[in-house]
Design an enzyme around this catalytic site. Structure first.
Site, PDB file in Angstrom:
ATOM      1  N   ASP A 472     -15.393  -2.251  -7.708  1.00  0.00           N
ATOM      2  CA  ASP A 472     -14.399  -1.024  -6.774  1.00  0.00           C
ATOM      3  C   ASP A 472     -15.528   0.113  -6.521  1.00  0.00           C
ATOM      4  OD1 ASP A 472     -12.228  -0.157  -5.614  1.00  0.00           O
ATOM      5  OD2 ASP A 472     -10.973  -0.560  -7.400  1.00  0.00           O
ATOM      6  N   ASP A 541      -5.608  -2.445  -0.180  1.00  0.00           N
ATOM      7  CA  ASP A 541      -4.534  -2.056  -1.216  1.00  0.00           C
ATOM      8  C   ASP A 541      -3.358  -2.516  -0.622  1.00  0.00           C
ATOM      9  OD1 ASP A 541      -6.474  -1.693  -3.032  1.00  0.00           O
ATOM     10  OD2 ASP A 541      -5.841   0.609  -3.322  1.00  0.00           O
TER      11      ASP A 541
HETATM   12  C1  DGJ Z   1      -8.421   0.266  -6.243  1.00  0.00           C
HETATM   13  C2  DGJ Z   1      -8.307  -1.040  -6.016  1.00  0.00           C
HETATM   14  O1  DGJ Z   1      -8.045  -1.179  -4.534  1.00  0.00           O
HETATM   15  C3  DGJ Z   1      -7.083  -1.678  -6.736  1.00  0.00           C
HETATM   16  O2  DGJ Z   1      -6.849  -2.971  -6.171  1.00  0.00           O
HETATM   17  C4  DGJ Z   1      -7.403  -1.604  -8.286  1.00  0.00           C
HETATM   18  O3  DGJ Z   1      -8.408  -2.400  -8.629  1.00  0.00           O
HETATM   19  C5  DGJ Z   1      -7.386  -0.389  -8.570  1.00  0.00           C
HETATM   20  N1  DGJ Z   1      -8.702   0.515  -7.728  1.00  0.00           N
HETATM   21  C6  DGJ Z   1      -7.950  -0.123 -10.069  1.00  0.00           C
HETATM   22  O4  DGJ Z   1      -8.427   1.296 -10.277  1.00  0.00           O
END
Ligand code: DGJ
Length: 723
Positions: A472, A541
């Site tokens: 991430d 997301d």
């Molecule tokens: C942002 C990501 O896009 C989510 O899927 C998740 O992994 C969160 N971060 C976790 O902090």
């Protein structure tokens, strides 16, 4: 495929496209980029005329001007008034005048050092053009590579300081092309957080159309890609060119229509807040650009781009490997989990036929929320009920692979790492910090930071049987100022990217069997730079099935479907608050690399039965979605109430249709399928209904939708084999 030199012409020919350059007394002129031409004799030419206010390099010839010639480098300061491709500060000015002094053809791919490169286990050839400016004492080397089974050419540039004094590069594009006057549209992938990769098509007019990022990442709002389409080009017909960049940092891409309606295209590093100092004999190398062409409209361009990326950019180990169906605990638990909760989720996932369990954020240090602990990559054993290796063993024992979330490039102020190395954060003296999700970025331009990250994540991967990593990246770069001098700071954002590529190439090469998925709050860094190391990307997301339609449409507009993560989540949806049927959520997520991120333990038996069926069904259609030819039947951006996508693979095809709002007193939509065998008979799976391929393509398939909002249908056709 062949690179040849005939007289003063260079041909870079692929299966279906040609780039033809002329060497006119050392000037490098672009004669053609587009459909393949084996033999060119200047039929399409610029009739040289005395154009007012277009300067001439020689007093004898008033008809030759750099302002009107089509080129692949924009010479700066000698009468080409379009955007330059090179700007170098040397001595007292930025003037450059490059003349071809040498060339060679190499029977292999030449790589841009330290940057993401395409790979080639087949025959590739590279045309190397060496140009020099004797006054500035600079050498500019251009590389054009053609691959055996592709219509795409890759290119990059290298600038070398031949003088005894340092020079400063302020701009060096990876690729530039001047194309003939015509009415064009530009197409880009834009958007925002949670609505990434919206396909935007607009008319090009006199002036400059440009997109760029200065975030230190490609960003949610733009993708390092620019398409130039004949204004008449449609989904299936017409000329389209695409420039894309294998780079994840600050980029720019532009199309400039000048006063003669000629168009200059360029792509490369964004030169805002960028400079690169070159000591004598040092070189600067640009990221690699991909130049694709199709005369078969947008579908043709998509197919070309998707195939090239799958065959030459995604790590080979995973290009042809089916991707596992996953369960991710993020939207099921957020930070609130313990070992029992995780294992009960894994139990359900395993019983429902899923294949990979992913433990998301919150497993390390003091990470109970998103305000702290980034950088403290020690397992929180009290939360996990023991060492990570034990949890992994338990998950593996349930027949599931194990995946782990990490965010290596970040540091929280509330962390042991920050307390030990506050100077490792990106920052400028006396300026404090700018916060985003309450976190700071590590300065990967500092080799000590990269060495620390290599060691830390090497340790985690060496000590644990991890099958998958979700990498991430949840903020963008600000407060750049770590350099000891102004120029060092101007180099920081690109030096960061070199550190990032060093880190990820090391980890992915050391652990070649680990499947990496890139994430940046969804698709905030969904580009070819990361895809060269990480075979898949979490597209957004936003897991709402309806909001996902344009996101997925855009995410696969240039990139292969096998690179796109798409999951079923709970309702009301956590991002949009919308309630959609589980069937529709399943159908939409099945158009990519399928998975779930919801609390399976909270589902009813009826819901679980639907999920079990979805998982089993996806296993059947997975090769179609991940390896098949994709056709966009209904564009969700234009048809605001409907979307439809089809995949064809071997003797099968799957069509997914989604209708957003219920309609009344209308004739039902008919979908005309594509890519089928005209004479074959296709049976609709699960029924006795049979149709000819010609019928499905030319008469179409009329839908019969019940009343209701957010409904979908999926049709799975299998070629009927006669006994
Ligand atoms: C942002 C990501 O896009 C989510 O899927 C998740 O992994 C969160 N971060 C976790 O902090």
């Amino acid at each position: 495929m062949a690179i040849t030199v005939e007289g003063n012409l260079f041909y870079v020919n692929t299966e279906a496209s040609s780039l033809i350059l002329e060497n006119r007394d050392g000037d490098l002129l672009l004669k053609h980029f587009g459909r393949k031409i084996n033999s060119y004799h200047f039929s399409n030419t610029i009739h040289e005329k005395d154009h007012a206010f277009s300067g001439n390099p020689s007093p004898e010839v008033r008809t030759y001007s750099y302002d009107t010639q089509r080129q692949v480098i924009g010479t700066y300061g000698f009468g080409d008034f379009r955007k330059p491709s090179v700007r170098v500060q040397h001595g007292s000015n930025e003037l450059t005048f490059f003349k071809l002094v040498d060339y060679h053809i190499v029977k292999e791919l030449i790589e841009a050092e330290g940057l993401p490169n395409p790979h080639s286990d087949e025959q590739a050839q590279t045309l190397v053009l060496v140009l020099e400016d004797q006054v500035a004492q600079l050498r500019l080397t251009l590389y054009y590579t053609a691959f055996e089974t592709s219509a795409t050419i890759t290119s990059f540039a290298k600038l070398t300081n031949l003088s005894d004094e340092p020079v400063v590069v302020h701009r060096l594009l990876s690729s530039m092309l001047d194309v003939p006057a015509k009415q064009y549209d530009v197409i880009t992938l834009q958007g925002a957080y949670a609505r990434e990769k919206a396909v935007r098509r607009q008319n090009l007019h006199q002036g400059v159309f440009s997109i760029s990022s200065s975030r230190g990442a490609s960003g949610h709002g733009q993708t390092p890609a620019l398409l130039l389409a004949d204004r008449k080009a449609s989904e299936d017909f017409g000329d389209v060119i695409a420039l894309q960049l294998l780079y994840s940092g600050n980029f720019q891409a532009f199309a400039q229509e000048n006063q003669l309606q000629e168009v200059r295209l360029g792509i490369g590093i964004n030169d805002d807040n960028f400079a690169w100092q070159l000591a004598p004999s040092e070189s600067f190398v640009t990221p690699v650009a991909m130049l694709s062409y199709s005369h078969k409209g947008l579908t043709g361009l998509t197919s070309e781009s998707q195939a090239f990326i799958k065959n030459h950019i995604i790590p080979k180990r995973f290009a042809d490997e089916e991707r596992p169906i996953l369960i991710n605990n993020w939207e099921a638990t957020y930070f609130d989990f313990n070992k029992d909760k995780l294992l009960s989720l894994a139990d359900e996932a395993s019983a429902l036929g899923m294949e990979l369990f992913v433990l998301d954020d919150g497993w390390f240090g003091n990470r109970f929320d998103d305000n702290r602990a980034l950088g403290d990559w020690t397992v929180n054993e009290s939360k996990l009920g023991g060492p990570l290796s034990e949890l992994i063993a338990d998950v593996h024992a349930k027949g599931l692979k194990f995946g782990l979330w990490v965010e290596p490039e970040m540091i929280s102020e509330a962390s042991d790492l920050y307390r030990a190395h506050p100077d490792w954060a990106i920052q400028a003296p006396c300026r404090g910090h700018t916060y985003s999700r309450n976190q700071l970025m590590l300065n990967l331009a500092n080799p000590d930071v990269v060495a620390y990250l290599k060691e830390t994540f090497d340790g985690i991967l060496a000590q644990n049987a991890i099958d998958y990593i979700k990498w991430d990246y949840n903020r963008n770069m600000t407060n750049l100022g770590n350099g000891a001098t102004y120029l060092e700071t101007q180099m920081q954002s690109h030096a960061y990217m070199l550190g990032f590529y060093d880190l990820v190439s090391y980890l992915t090469e050391t652990y070649p069997d680990v499947l990496f998925e890139s994430c940046s709050g969804g698709g905030g860094r969904n580009d070819l730079g990361v895809m060269r190391y990480f075979p898949q990307v979490w597209a957004s997301d936003n897991t709402d099935a309806i909001a996902r339609l344009p996101i997925q449409y855009g995410s696969t507009f240039l990139y292969p479907t096998i690179s796109m993560g798409s999951h079923v989540s709970a309702v009301p949806n956590h991002q949009m608050g919308r309630i959609t049927p589980l069937e529709t959520r399943g159908h939409v997520a099945m158009m990519g690399n399928f998975g779930y991120e919801l609390d399976l333990t909270q589902m009813t038996e009826t819901e679980k039965a639907i999920v079990a069926e979805q998982v089993a069904h996806y296993k059947r259609i997975r090769p179609l979605v991940q390896f098949g030819q994709q056709y966009r039947l209904l564009n969700p951006e234009e048809n605001t109430n409907e979307a439809a996508v089809q995949f064809v693979y071997e003797d099968q095809s799957v069509v997914t249709y989604v209708r957003i709002q219920s309609t009344i007193e209308t004739i039902e939509t008919t979908l005309k399928l594509k890519g089928l065998d005209e004479d074959a008979i296709y049976r609709l799976d699960g029924t006795e209904k049979c149709y000819s391929g010609a019928e499905l393509m030319y008469a179409g398939l009329t839908l019969d939708m019940p009343n209701g909002d957010y409904l979908s249908k999926q049709f799975y056709f299998v070629k009927d084999v006669k006994d």
